[in-house]
Design a protein around this motif. Structure first.
Motif, short mmCIF file in Angstrom:
data_model
loop_
_atom_site.label_atom_id
_atom_site.label_comp_id
_atom_site.label_asym_id
_atom_site.label_seq_id
_atom_site.Cartn_x
_atom_site.Cartn_y
_atom_site.Cartn_z
N TRP A 1 21.73 61.60 65.50
CA TRP A 1 22.59 60.88 66.43
C TRP A 1 22.82 61.71 67.68
N GLY A 2 22.98 61.00 68.81
CA GLY A 2 23.42 61.67 70.02
C GLY A 2 24.92 61.88 69.98
N GLN A 3 25.47 62.43 71.05
CA GLN A 3 26.91 62.71 71.09
C GLN A 3 27.71 61.51 71.58
N TYR B 1 26.33 55.25 70.78
CA TYR B 1 25.48 56.31 70.27
C TYR B 1 24.03 55.84 70.21
#
Lengths: 106, 118
Positions: B108-110, B95
């Motif tokens: 946060w990204g995925q 992440y």
């Protein structure tokens, strides 16, 4: 600095009040954050600096503590609260996480 | 507004290298520190690295120091993680995440899955 959490798992019912404890191996002052993670999803910030609620997080989530001992309390549990919770210190690099506490429906 | 999207994950042999990326389509990328955090399958969160807002001060966990390199291209709004000498222990979802005031992580990204396997 190492972080521990207890319990590692917890069963509770909707409407209950639960507490999760996080402990650091040395003082981290108030550099303690809490995250919630649901299966297959990225973590989400709940609380930063021990007790500051992130924007949009319900007020049933509260944080307390200082130095080495901290607590996340969830009041009036809702179905969407069943997830895994992680504490993290941000006192010094490396910023380590606790091992997590899985909150399950009883 | 913050929207982090990781890419570049995949399957790689032990000992090989891989570079993953994270693009922020929002407008605040140049002002914030950025982190990489990983999560091995079925395990907890593992902090990997952080870099300052200007891209000049990287820091690493002991597990990856000397093998991984974090970098930040503010002109492209892109965060990178160059991973060398990979081992099976590096298998995880990686992440990217935005850091606030050198402290907590607020977005946060995925995630992107990196699998190290022969």
């Amino acid at each position: 600095i190492q972080m521990t959490q207890s319990p590692s798992s917890l069963s509770a019912s909707v409407g209950d009040r639960v507490s999760i404890t996080c402990r650091a191996t040395q003082s981290i002052r108030t550099y303690l954050n809490w995250y919630q993670q649901k299966p297959g999803k990225a973590p989400k910030l709940l609380i930063y600096a021990v007790s500051s609620l992130q924007t949009g997080v319900p007020s049933r989530f509260t944080g307390s503590g200082s130095e080495t001992d901290f607590t996340l309390t969830i009041s009036n549990l809702q179905p969407e609260d069943f997830a895994t919770y992680y504490c993290q210190h941000s006192f010094t690099i490396p910023y380590s996480f606790g091992p997590g506490t899985k909150l399950e429906i009883k | 507004q913050v929207h982090l999207v990781e890419s570049g994950g995949g399957v790689v042999h032990p000992g090989r290298s891989l570079k993953i990326s994270c693009v922020d389509s929002g407008s605040t990328f140049t002002s914030y520190a950025m982190h990489w955090v990983r999560q091995a399958p079925g395990k907890g969160l593992d902090w990997v690295a952080v870099i300052s807002y200007d891209g000049f001060n990287p820091h690493y966990s002991d597990n990856v120091k000397g093998r991984f390199t974090i970098s930040k291209d503010n002109a492209k709004h892109t965060l990178y993680l160059q991973m060398d000498s990979l081992t099976t222990e590096d298998t995880a979802v990686y992440y990217c995440a935005r850091g606030v005031s050198g402290s907590y992580i607020d977005h946060w990204g995925q995630g992107t899955l990196v699998t190290v396997s022969s």
